[in-house]
Design a protein around this motif. Structure first.
Motif, PDB file in Angstrom:
ATOM      1  N   GLU A   1       0.821  -1.211   0.000  1.00 13.76           N
ATOM      2  CA  GLU A   1       0.000   0.000   0.000  1.00 13.76           C
ATOM      3  C   GLU A   1       0.853   1.258   0.000  1.00 13.76           C
ATOM      4  N   GLN A   2       2.014   1.201   0.636  1.00 12.02           N
ATOM      5  CA  GLN A   2       2.867   2.383   0.794  1.00 12.02           C
ATOM      6  C   GLN A   2       4.011   2.432  -0.212  1.00 12.02           C
ATOM      7  N   GLY A   3       3.911   1.610  -1.258  1.00 10.40           N
ATOM      8  CA  GLY A   3       4.854   1.715  -2.358  1.00 10.40           C
ATOM      9  C   GLY A   3       6.134   0.919  -2.221  1.00 10.40           C
ATOM     10  N   ARG A   4       6.217   0.059  -1.213  1.00  9.57           N
ATOM     11  CA  ARG A   4       7.434  -0.738  -1.037  1.00  9.57           C
ATOM     12  C   ARG A   4       7.347  -2.087  -1.753  1.00  9.57           C
ATOM     13  N   GLY A   5       6.228  -2.376  -2.354  1.00 11.50           N
ATOM     14  CA  GLY A   5       6.078  -3.596  -3.121  1.00 11.50           C
ATOM     15  C   GLY A   5       5.869  -4.834  -2.266  1.00 11.50           C
ATOM     16  N   MET A   6       6.085  -6.016  -2.872  1.00  8.48           N
ATOM     17  CA  MET A   6       5.809  -7.292  -2.231  1.00  8.48           C
ATOM     18  C   MET A   6       7.079  -8.085  -1.929  1.00  8.48           C
ATOM     19  N   THR A   7       8.221  -7.418  -1.978  1.00  7.26           N
ATOM     20  CA  THR A   7       9.491  -8.132  -1.853  1.00  7.26           C
ATOM     21  C   THR A   7       9.609  -8.888  -0.537  1.00  7.26           C
ATOM     22  N   ARG A   8       9.303  -8.236   0.590  1.00  8.54           N
ATOM     23  CA  ARG A   8       9.422  -8.926   1.887  1.00  8.54           C
ATOM     24  C   ARG A   8       8.467 -10.105   1.958  1.00  8.54           C
ATOM     25  N   PHE A   9       7.270  -9.905   1.486  1.00 12.51           N
ATOM     26  CA  PHE A   9       6.271 -10.973   1.478  1.00 12.51           C
ATOM     27  C   PHE A   9       6.745 -12.165   0.645  1.00 12.51           C
ATOM     28  N   LEU A  10       7.276 -11.889  -0.531  1.00 19.35           N
ATOM     29  CA  LEU A  10       7.727 -12.954  -1.420  1.00 19.35           C
ATOM     30  C   LEU A  10       8.951 -13.668  -0.872  1.00 19.35           C
ATOM     31  N   ARG A  11       9.828 -12.942  -0.197  1.00 18.16           N
ATOM     32  CA  ARG A  11      10.976 -13.599   0.428  1.00 18.16           C
ATOM     33  C   ARG A  11      10.527 -14.548   1.523  1.00 18.16           C
ATOM     34  N   TRP A  12       9.476 -14.160   2.253  1.00 20.33           N
ATOM     35  CA  TRP A  12       8.939 -15.062   3.282  1.00 20.33           C
ATOM     36  C   TRP A  12       8.312 -16.288   2.634  1.00 20.33           C
ATOM     37  N   GLN A  13       7.601 -16.077   1.547  1.00 19.19           N
ATOM     38  CA  GLN A  13       6.865 -17.171   0.917  1.00 19.19           C
ATOM     39  C   GLN A  13       7.767 -18.118   0.149  1.00 19.19           C
ATOM     40  N   PHE A  14       8.860 -17.605  -0.392  1.00 22.97           N
ATOM     41  CA  PHE A  14       9.778 -18.415  -1.201  1.00 22.97           C
ATOM     42  C   PHE A  14      11.201 -18.259  -0.663  1.00 22.97           C
ATOM     43  N   PRO A  15      11.481 -18.799   0.515  1.00 17.04           N
ATOM     44  CA  PRO A  15      12.782 -18.573   1.161  1.00 17.04           C
ATOM     45  C   PRO A  15      13.974 -19.137   0.390  1.00 17.04           C
ATOM     46  N   ALA A  16      13.748 -20.116  -0.477  1.00 19.58           N
ATOM     47  CA  ALA A  16      14.858 -20.735  -1.209  1.00 19.58           C
ATOM     48  C   ALA A  16      15.162 -20.035  -2.526  1.00 19.58           C
ATOM     49  N   TYR A  17      14.357 -19.058  -2.917  1.00 17.01           N
ATOM     50  CA  TYR A  17      14.530 -18.430  -4.218  1.00 17.01           C
ATOM     51  C   TYR A  17      15.548 -17.294  -4.143  1.00 17.01           C
ATOM     52  N   PRO A  18      16.384 -17.129  -5.161  1.00 17.60           N
ATOM     53  CA  PRO A  18      17.361 -16.037  -5.159  1.00 17.60           C
ATOM     54  C   PRO A  18      16.682 -14.677  -5.303  1.00 17.60           C
ATOM     55  N   ASP A  19      17.419 -13.624  -4.924  1.00 18.14           N
ATOM     56  CA  ASP A  19      16.862 -12.273  -4.976  1.00 18.14           C
ATOM     57  C   ASP A  19      16.417 -11.891  -6.379  1.00 18.14           C
ATOM     58  N   SER A  20      17.099 -12.388  -7.401  1.00 16.60           N
ATOM     59  CA  SER A  20      16.735 -12.044  -8.773  1.00 16.60           C
ATOM     60  C   SER A  20      15.344 -12.566  -9.134  1.00 16.60           C
ATOM     61  N   VAL A  21      15.018 -13.763  -8.657  1.00 14.39           N
ATOM     62  CA  VAL A  21      13.698 -14.331  -8.929  1.00 14.39           C
ATOM     63  C   VAL A  21      12.632 -13.588  -8.130  1.00 14.39           C
ATOM     64  N   ILE A  22      12.937 -13.285  -6.876  1.00 17.74           N
ATOM     65  CA  ILE A  22      11.997 -12.518  -6.056  1.00 17.74           C
ATOM     66  C   ILE A  22      11.705 -11.170  -6.711  1.00 17.74           C
ATOM     67  N   ALA A  23      12.735 -10.520  -7.212  1.00 16.98           N
ATOM     68  CA  ALA A  23      12.554  -9.227  -7.876  1.00 16.98           C
ATOM     69  C   ALA A  23      11.677  -9.365  -9.114  1.00 16.98           C
ATOM     70  N   ALA A  24      11.854 -10.445  -9.856  1.00 16.61           N
ATOM     71  CA  ALA A  24      11.035 -10.665 -11.047  1.00 16.61           C
ATOM     72  C   ALA A  24       9.585 -10.927 -10.669  1.00 16.61           C
ATOM     73  N   PHE A  25       9.353 -11.728  -9.622  1.00 16.35           N
ATOM     74  CA  PHE A  25       7.993 -11.974  -9.148  1.00 16.35           C
ATOM     75  C   PHE A  25       7.326 -10.664  -8.720  1.00 16.35           C
ATOM     76  N   ASN A  26       8.080  -9.844  -7.991  1.00 13.92           N
ATOM     77  CA  ASN A  26       7.541  -8.581  -7.506  1.00 13.92           C
ATOM     78  C   ASN A  26       7.171  -7.662  -8.667  1.00 13.92           C
ATOM     79  N   ALA A  27       8.063  -7.564  -9.651  1.00 13.08           N
ATOM     80  CA  ALA A  27       7.791  -6.707 -10.800  1.00 13.08           C
ATOM     81  C   ALA A  27       6.571  -7.183 -11.577  1.00 13.08           C
ATOM     82  N   GLU A  28       6.432  -8.493 -11.727  1.00 10.31           N
ATOM     83  CA  GLU A  28       5.277  -9.041 -12.447  1.00 10.31           C
ATOM     84  C   GLU A  28       3.979  -8.709 -11.721  1.00 10.31           C
ATOM     85  N   ALA A  29       3.959  -8.921 -10.406  1.00  7.16           N
ATOM     86  CA  ALA A  29       2.746  -8.668  -9.628  1.00  7.16           C
ATOM     87  C   ALA A  29       2.334  -7.202  -9.693  1.00  7.16           C
TER      88      ALA A  29
END
Length: 286
Positions: free
Chosen positions: A168-196
């Motif tokens: 809601e405050q413009g920080r995106g879903m990065t923290r949420f996605l890191r919690w949900q996918f702890p084994a995924y590298p930062d590059s994949v998390i960033a791609a998921f966040n950008a897509e969402a």
């Protein structure tokens, strides 16, 4: 615990004797009005009806492969739940959570379907479970895949993890996605966040997260449940304990844990499709 980034589909090989129906991605968009919400769905195949419900930030396209295989001997209706895909978006939590199960029943009414099998992934699993508790006469079976089944009905509205506030405050879903996918590298998390964020309204994502309290199902609803459940979760999913908890009290539930799957890959795992079809065959005549 509600999101579902894109995943490659792995459909089972169709039986040679059956003609394949129109693929989900090639099917025509259809719409119906649920109150003042215009909701998109696609309708393929023939046979016992199955309703497919996707996760947060996703759309009916997530069911490609699964829907196509089920449609070999079922009528498959994939819905864009309100707020997502091409359905009407809302930024008020009151226009989301509790209205989502009502939308499923209105879809059944719109199509003249008395009862259907429900299949939901992530947020869609909580919607399916809520329909089964509120409208047991409309549900033959439920397949609940990787759902955020918490026993605290206030946790979502309080946003105790701060995930709704982030988006809601413009920080995106990065923290949420890191919690949900702890084994995924930062590059994949960033791609998921950008897509969402590129395909969704942040205010709708936040509102949907906060509205999850309206979708909580608790053991005191067990006496109303008639539909047997297949509860599916990957061993690499942080929501594994929640699925185990739900399966422990849901009448007639079967728990399927997939050792080599996480929150995203479980959706297209062959064992899941096989178990889902088995449940539907058993309950088709009930």
């Amino acid at each position: 615990p509600l999101a579902c980034p894109s995943s490659p589909s792995v459909p089972a090989r169709p039986p040679a004797a059956l003609a394949a129906p129109t693929p989900l991605l090639a099917a025509a968009d259809r719409y119906f009005m649920s109150g003042d919400a215009r909701l998109r769905y696609r309708d393929i195949g023939q046979g016992d009806p199955v309703i497919l419900l996707h996760g947060l930030t996703r759309s009916l396209a997530d069911w490609t492969g699964v829907a196509d295989t089920l449609a070999l001997d079922h009528r498959v209706i994939a819905l864009d739940v309100r707020g997502f895909g091409k359905s009407t978006r809302f930024s008020d939590p009151a226009r989301l959570g509790s209205q989502m199960p009502a939308d499923v029943v209105r879809l059944l009414d719109h199509l003249g379907i008395p009862r259907a099998h429900l299949v939901g992934h992530s947020m869609g699993a909580t919607i399916a479970a809520k329909v089964a508790t509120l409208h047991p006469d409309r549900v033959r079976s439920v397949t609940l895949i990787a759902g955020p089944f918490f026993d605290d009905s206030t946790a979502f509205a309080k946003d105790e993890g701060g995930f709704a506030a982030d988006v809601e405050q413009g920080r995106g879903m990065t923290r949420f996605l890191r919690w949900q996918f702890p084994a995924y590298p930062d590059s994949v998390i960033a791609a998921f966040n950008a897509e969402a964020l590129s395909t969704n309204d942040p205010s709708t994502i936040g509102a949907a997260m906060r509205s999850g309290d309206a979708l909580v199902v608790l053991p005191n609803a067990a006496h109303r449940i008639r539909a047997p459940a297949l509860v599916v979760v990957g061993a690499g999913d942080p929501l594994l304990p929640q699925s185990r908890w739900l399966a422990s009290w849901w009448p007639g539930a079967q728990l399927l844990e997939i050792p080599d799957a996480d929150h995203i890959t479980v959706l297209h795992h062959p064992k899941v499709l096989s178990a889902m079809r088995s449940l539907m065959r058993v309950t088709a005549s009930q």
